[in-house]
Scaffold this motif. Structure first.
Motif, short mmCIF file in Angstrom:
data_model
loop_
_atom_site.label_atom_id
_atom_site.label_comp_id
_atom_site.label_asym_id
_atom_site.label_seq_id
_atom_site.Cartn_x
_atom_site.Cartn_y
_atom_site.Cartn_z
N GLY A 211 0.78 -1.23 0.00
CA GLY A 211 0.00 0.00 0.00
C GLY A 211 0.81 1.27 0.00
N ASN A 212 2.13 1.18 0.13
CA ASN A 212 2.97 2.37 0.11
C ASN A 212 3.44 2.75 -1.29
OD1 ASN A 212 3.01 2.73 2.98
ND2 ASN A 212 4.42 1.00 3.11
N GLY A 216 -0.42 1.23 -4.98
CA GLY A 216 -1.15 0.87 -3.77
C GLY A 216 -1.98 2.02 -3.23
N LYS A 217 -1.43 3.24 -3.32
CA LYS A 217 -2.19 4.40 -2.84
C LYS A 217 -3.39 4.68 -3.74
CE LYS A 217 1.77 6.42 -0.48
NZ LYS A 217 2.78 7.49 -0.42
N SER A 224 -11.67 3.12 -0.90
CA SER A 224 -12.38 4.03 0.01
C SER A 224 -13.55 4.73 -0.66
CB SER A 224 -11.42 5.07 0.58
OG SER A 224 -10.94 5.92 -0.45
N ALA A 225 -13.88 4.33 -1.90
CA ALA A 225 -14.96 5.00 -2.63
C ALA A 225 -16.29 4.87 -1.89
CB ALA A 225 -15.10 4.41 -4.04
N GLY A 226 -16.48 3.76 -1.16
CA GLY A 226 -17.73 3.59 -0.43
C GLY A 226 -17.71 4.18 0.96
N VAL A 227 -16.55 4.72 1.36
CA VAL A 227 -16.43 5.31 2.68
C VAL A 227 -17.05 6.69 2.68
CG1 VAL A 227 -14.80 6.07 4.44
CG2 VAL A 227 -14.33 4.00 3.11
#
Length: 270
Positions: A211-212, A216-217, A224-227
């Motif tokens: 994810g770094n 990954g970012k 996070s689209a649903g967050v």
């Protein structure tokens, strides 16, 4: 995007921009031998696998989540009250609205999950890595910062890299950066995870994994689209405040009516 070293180290450098000798020194790796198995295992425990890991939960649990929250509870309470007093038209309308809203949110969550799955397919399955002084092919998810890798024609770049050897490489990174043509890379340049080597062959040192990485970012943004956004959170706070105010006013009104009833009964001597 700046790739910085872990906070646990004595000092930080920008691994994307620093002199390549400083990067190699900082990552404590010998470019001629690569990491040892022991070093790699230690770093794997520290940084985790070089893979995009998405949290999964049952569909029924996701669905039920859309019926929780103060505003949702108020609407559901209204539906229950409508059913108790026999206003079935209101009950079915409220229930239909709740179900439609939950269905739309599930559809949006599903789109984000599909997009993330499509992104994950772009990750390199394998990598050519220098370990214990020998080149070997291994699964890309076992790469760690400091690994020395080789990229060549047709390969997917397995992690974020700084190029340290070879003549040149032409890399297609359009999916990540939007460039219409492959970018010619030289020693010292960076190569992003998920981009594709179109020409040449070079060696490189891994500066970021999982994810770094740039990839990954990007995947995290998709996940996070649903967050709930900050605007949505603000709206919920306002909604919660209005609910509290409404409840307080309702209590005051009921208390006033009760007081009036008691006062009238007292005046009439009841």
């Amino acid at each position: 995007m700046n790739q910085e070293a872990p906070k646990s180290t004595s000092s930080k450098i920008n691994l994307e921009k620093a002199d390549i000798k400083d990067v190699i020194s900082y990552l404590k790796v010998d470019p001629a031998k690569g990491l040892t198995t022991a070093q790699a295992q230690e770093r794997l425990k520290k940084y985790g696998p070089n893979a995009i890991v998405a949290k999964t939960e049952p569909a029924w649990k996701k669905f039920l989540k859309h019926f929780t929250g103060p505003i949702a509870y108020m609407i559901e309470a209204a539906a229950i009250v409508s059913a108790i007093i026999g206003h079935w038209d209101d009950f079915w309308i409220i229930l239909a609205l709740l179900l439609v809203n939950a269905g739309i949110e599930m559809w949006q969550d599903n789109k984000a999950s599909n997009a993330l799955a499509a992104l994950k397919k772009g990750l390199a399955p394998q990598a050519t890595v220098l370990r214990n002084g020998k080149w070997q092919t291994m699964v890309a998810k076992d790469l760690v910062p400091g690994d020395i890798v080789k990229i060549r024609l047709g390969m997917i770049v397995p992690a974020d890299l700084r190029l340290i050897g070879g003549q040149y490489a032409s890399i297609d990174q359009a999916a990540l950066t939007g460039e219409s043509l492959p970018v010619h890379k030289k020693i010292g340049d960076e190569a992003y995870s998920g981009s594709i080597v179109k020409e040449g062959e070079m060696t490189a040192v891994v500066i970021a994994t999982d994810g770094n990485t740039f990839f990954g970012k990007t995947a995290k943004l998709v996940a996070s689209a649903g967050v709930k956004s900050d605007a949505q959170k603000a709206m919920f706070k306002i909604g919660n405040f209005l609910i509290v105010v409404a409840v307080i006013l309702a209590v005051i009104m009921v208390a006033f009516r009760v007081y009036r009833s008691i006062a009238i009964a007292h005046d009439w001597g009841l």
